[in-house]
Design a protein around this motif. Structure first.
Motif, mmCIF file in Angstrom:
data_model
loop_
_atom_site.group_PDB
_atom_site.id
_atom_site.type_symbol
_atom_site.label_atom_id
_atom_site.label_comp_id
_atom_site.label_asym_id
_atom_site.label_seq_id
_atom_site.Cartn_x
_atom_site.Cartn_y
_atom_site.Cartn_z
ATOM 1 N N TYR A 298 58.667 12.285 -28.444
ATOM 2 C CA TYR A 298 59.286 13.581 -28.742
ATOM 3 C C TYR A 298 60.689 13.599 -28.129
ATOM 4 C CZ TYR A 298 54.572 15.223 -29.922
ATOM 5 O OH TYR A 298 53.336 15.375 -30.483
ATOM 6 N N MET A 299 61.693 13.583 -28.996
ATOM 7 C CA MET A 299 63.071 13.484 -28.496
ATOM 8 C C MET A 299 63.462 14.700 -27.647
ATOM 9 S SD MET A 299 63.828 10.560 -29.660
ATOM 10 C CE MET A 299 62.115 10.093 -29.750
ATOM 11 N N THR A 300 62.957 15.885 -28.021
ATOM 12 C CA THR A 300 63.337 17.095 -27.276
ATOM 13 C C THR A 300 62.854 17.012 -25.826
ATOM 14 O OG1 THR A 300 61.372 18.125 -28.207
ATOM 15 C CG2 THR A 300 63.481 18.702 -29.219
ATOM 16 N N GLU A 301 61.740 16.295 -25.570
ATOM 17 C CA GLU A 301 61.248 16.162 -24.193
ATOM 18 C C GLU A 301 62.200 15.297 -23.366
ATOM 19 O OE1 GLU A 301 57.204 14.793 -24.280
ATOM 20 O OE2 GLU A 301 56.493 16.658 -25.172
ATOM 21 N N ALA A 302 62.800 14.311 -24.020
ATOM 22 C CA ALA A 302 63.703 13.399 -23.303
ATOM 23 C C ALA A 302 64.992 14.100 -22.878
ATOM 24 C CB ALA A 302 64.019 12.189 -24.179
ATOM 25 N N LEU A 303 65.292 15.273 -23.465
ATOM 26 C CA LEU A 303 66.492 16.024 -23.072
ATOM 27 C C LEU A 303 66.441 16.434 -21.601
ATOM 28 C CD1 LEU A 303 66.955 18.436 -26.126
ATOM 29 C CD2 LEU A 303 68.427 16.517 -25.505
ATOM 30 N N ALA A 304 65.222 16.533 -21.027
ATOM 31 C CA ALA A 304 65.075 16.972 -19.632
ATOM 32 C C ALA A 304 65.430 15.869 -18.633
ATOM 33 C CB ALA A 304 63.633 17.428 -19.390
ATOM 34 N N ALA A 305 65.567 14.632 -19.115
ATOM 35 C CA ALA A 305 65.755 13.486 -18.208
ATOM 36 C C ALA A 305 67.201 13.347 -17.741
ATOM 37 C CB ALA A 305 65.315 12.207 -18.910
ATOM 38 N N ASP A 306 67.383 12.576 -16.655
ATOM 39 C CA ASP A 306 68.733 12.206 -16.204
ATOM 40 C C ASP A 306 69.299 11.102 -17.093
ATOM 41 O OD1 ASP A 306 68.553 13.839 -13.861
ATOM 42 O OD2 ASP A 306 67.343 12.280 -12.910
ATOM 43 N N ARG A 307 68.382 10.228 -17.545
ATOM 44 C CA ARG A 307 68.802 9.037 -18.295
ATOM 45 C C ARG A 307 67.746 8.737 -19.350
ATOM 46 N NH1 ARG A 307 69.076 3.063 -16.250
ATOM 47 N NH2 ARG A 307 67.961 3.878 -14.456
ATOM 48 N N VAL A 308 68.200 8.272 -20.499
ATOM 49 C CA VAL A 308 67.290 7.926 -21.597
ATOM 50 C C VAL A 308 67.459 6.440 -21.903
ATOM 51 C CG1 VAL A 308 66.624 8.398 -23.995
ATOM 52 C CG2 VAL A 308 67.492 10.260 -22.552
ATOM 53 N N VAL A 309 66.314 5.751 -22.015
ATOM 54 C CA VAL A 309 66.305 4.322 -22.367
ATOM 55 C C VAL A 309 65.704 4.212 -23.769
ATOM 56 C CG1 VAL A 309 65.311 2.069 -21.800
ATOM 57 C CG2 VAL A 309 66.065 3.604 -19.962
ATOM 58 N N VAL A 310 66.438 3.592 -24.687
ATOM 59 C CA VAL A 310 65.981 3.476 -26.072
ATOM 60 C C VAL A 310 65.498 2.051 -26.317
ATOM 61 C CG1 VAL A 310 66.607 3.770 -28.507
ATOM 62 C CG2 VAL A 310 67.708 5.188 -26.753
ATOM 63 N N MET A 311 64.234 1.920 -26.752
ATOM 64 C CA MET A 311 63.651 0.587 -26.960
ATOM 65 C C MET A 311 63.385 0.313 -28.437
ATOM 66 S SD MET A 311 61.098 -0.032 -23.743
ATOM 67 C CE MET A 311 60.950 -1.775 -24.184
ATOM 68 N N GLU A 312 63.474 -0.970 -28.787
ATOM 69 C CA GLU A 312 63.095 -1.413 -30.125
ATOM 70 C C GLU A 312 62.573 -2.839 -30.033
ATOM 71 O OE1 GLU A 312 65.009 -2.201 -34.551
ATOM 72 O OE2 GLU A 312 66.042 -2.828 -32.747
ATOM 73 N N LYS A 313 61.380 -3.061 -30.583
ATOM 74 C CA LYS A 313 60.800 -4.406 -30.680
ATOM 75 C C LYS A 313 60.898 -5.204 -29.387
ATOM 76 C CE LYS A 313 61.518 -4.709 -35.650
ATOM 77 N NZ LYS A 313 62.460 -5.102 -36.694
ATOM 78 N N GLY A 314 60.530 -4.577 -28.263
ATOM 79 C CA GLY A 314 60.471 -5.295 -26.998
ATOM 80 C C GLY A 314 61.794 -5.455 -26.274
ATOM 81 N N HIS A 315 62.848 -4.844 -26.808
ATOM 82 C CA HIS A 315 64.177 -4.922 -26.178
ATOM 83 C C HIS A 315 64.669 -3.517 -25.846
ATOM 84 C CE1 HIS A 315 64.856 -9.154 -27.415
ATOM 85 N NE2 HIS A 315 64.181 -8.804 -28.501
ATOM 86 N N ILE A 316 65.554 -3.415 -24.838
ATOM 87 C CA ILE A 316 66.283 -2.159 -24.628
ATOM 88 C C ILE A 316 67.518 -2.216 -25.515
ATOM 89 C CG2 ILE A 316 67.666 -0.813 -22.991
ATOM 90 C CD1 ILE A 316 65.692 -1.621 -20.798
ATOM 91 N N ARG A 317 67.611 -1.261 -26.450
ATOM 92 C CA ARG A 317 68.753 -1.236 -27.373
ATOM 93 C C ARG A 317 69.975 -0.600 -26.720
ATOM 94 N NH1 ARG A 317 68.550 -5.147 -29.763
ATOM 95 N NH2 ARG A 317 66.950 -5.542 -31.310
#
Length: 279
Positions: free
Chosen positions: A205-224
């Motif tokens: 849920y993207m709206t939940e990630a708004l509460a974070a200091d930092r967001v890490v976006v992953m795809e297929k086992g990698h950090i994008r």
């Protein structure tokens, strides 16, 4: 923030063999540092590796290659496993799988009892943990009579009573209604800000990630890519290519900009969108 990494991940690889005998690279060279007191959200489509990553943080899974350190302790070193699990508490999707007792306060006491905390201190810890998640009034209730959001708060209190430095939540709101989801995000946020507990929050849920200091976006086992919520959610098109929905406000602002409307960059909340539209 304390300014030192409580979790240090270097070139982490996790491979396993699926039912058909194929090698699956669930994590393929992930490096990440998380500081004491930080609130980090990890997002990604199904199969991106985010839950696999979460399970490496308290030795539920061990690296195929690379290393994971928690509080300076290597997860591959068996003698540290117990200490690491006391430092990093895990909360999963289904609170029913984590609740073991017939009364709320007994459930919260279960973890401290298991690690040999003396009786009087258990009572203090239980009271503090229930207060921290706003569940004091439900101490004598039966967990099965609670709502999904309340059960998940009891599960978080059970972890809190172990006094971990870090709590990892793996899609903790996946089975909850919108009200329950709100309760959990606000609970986690206040634990982070008021108790300085490091939070690693796995969600789709993207709206939940708004509460974070930092967001890490992953795809297929990698950090994008990674950044503040504002930096990450402004990249609407890139997120969509990864199969992720940016928050609605960011998406609307992006579409308006494309159609020639003069909109400020970096709009990510409904309030910011409303303000820009009113102007």
């Amino acid at each position: 923030m304390g300014g030192y990494p409580v979790i240090k991940i270097e070139n982490l690889k996790h491979y396993y063999t699926d039912a058909d005998g194929n090698e699956v690279k669930a994590l393929d060279g992930v490096s990440l540092e998380i500081e004491q007191g930080e609130f980090v959200a990890v997002i990604g489509a199904n199969g991106s590796g985010k839950s696999t990553l979460a399970r490496h943080l308290n030795c539920l899974l061990l690296p195929t290659d690379g290393r994971v350190e928690v509080g300076g302790m290597n997860t591959l070193d068996e003698k540290h496993m117990w200490d690491i699990r006391q430092q990093v508490g895990m909360v999963f999707q289904n609170p029913d799988n984590q609740i073991v007792a017939a009364i709320v306060e007994e459930d919260v006491a279960f973890g401290p009892e298991n690690i040999g905390v003396p009786g009087p201190e258990i009572a203090t810890r239980v009271a503090k943990a229930l207060a921290a998640v706003s569940m004091t009034d439900y101490a004598k209730h039966a967990p099965h009579l609670l709502s999904g959001g309340q059960k998940q708060r009891v599960a978080i209190a059970g972890i809190m009573a172990l006094e971990p430095k870090c709590i990892v939540l793996d899609e903790p709101t996946a089975m909850l209604d919108p009200q329950g989801r709100k309760e959990i995000v606000s609970t986690v946020r206040s634990l982070n800000k008021e108790k300085d507990i490091t939070i690693v929050y796995i969600t789709h849920y993207m709206t939940e990630a708004l509460a974070a200091d930092r967001v890490v976006v992953m795809e297929k086992g990698h950090i994008r890519f990674t950044g503040t919520p504002r930096q990450v959610f402004s990249r609407v098109d890139e997120l969509e290519q990864l199969g992720l929905e940016a928050p609605l406000a960011a998406k609307v602002a992006s579409e308006l900009r494309k159609s020639g409307v003069d909109m400020p960059e970096n709009i990510i909340t409904d309030e910011e969108l409303a303000q820009a539209l009113c102007q």
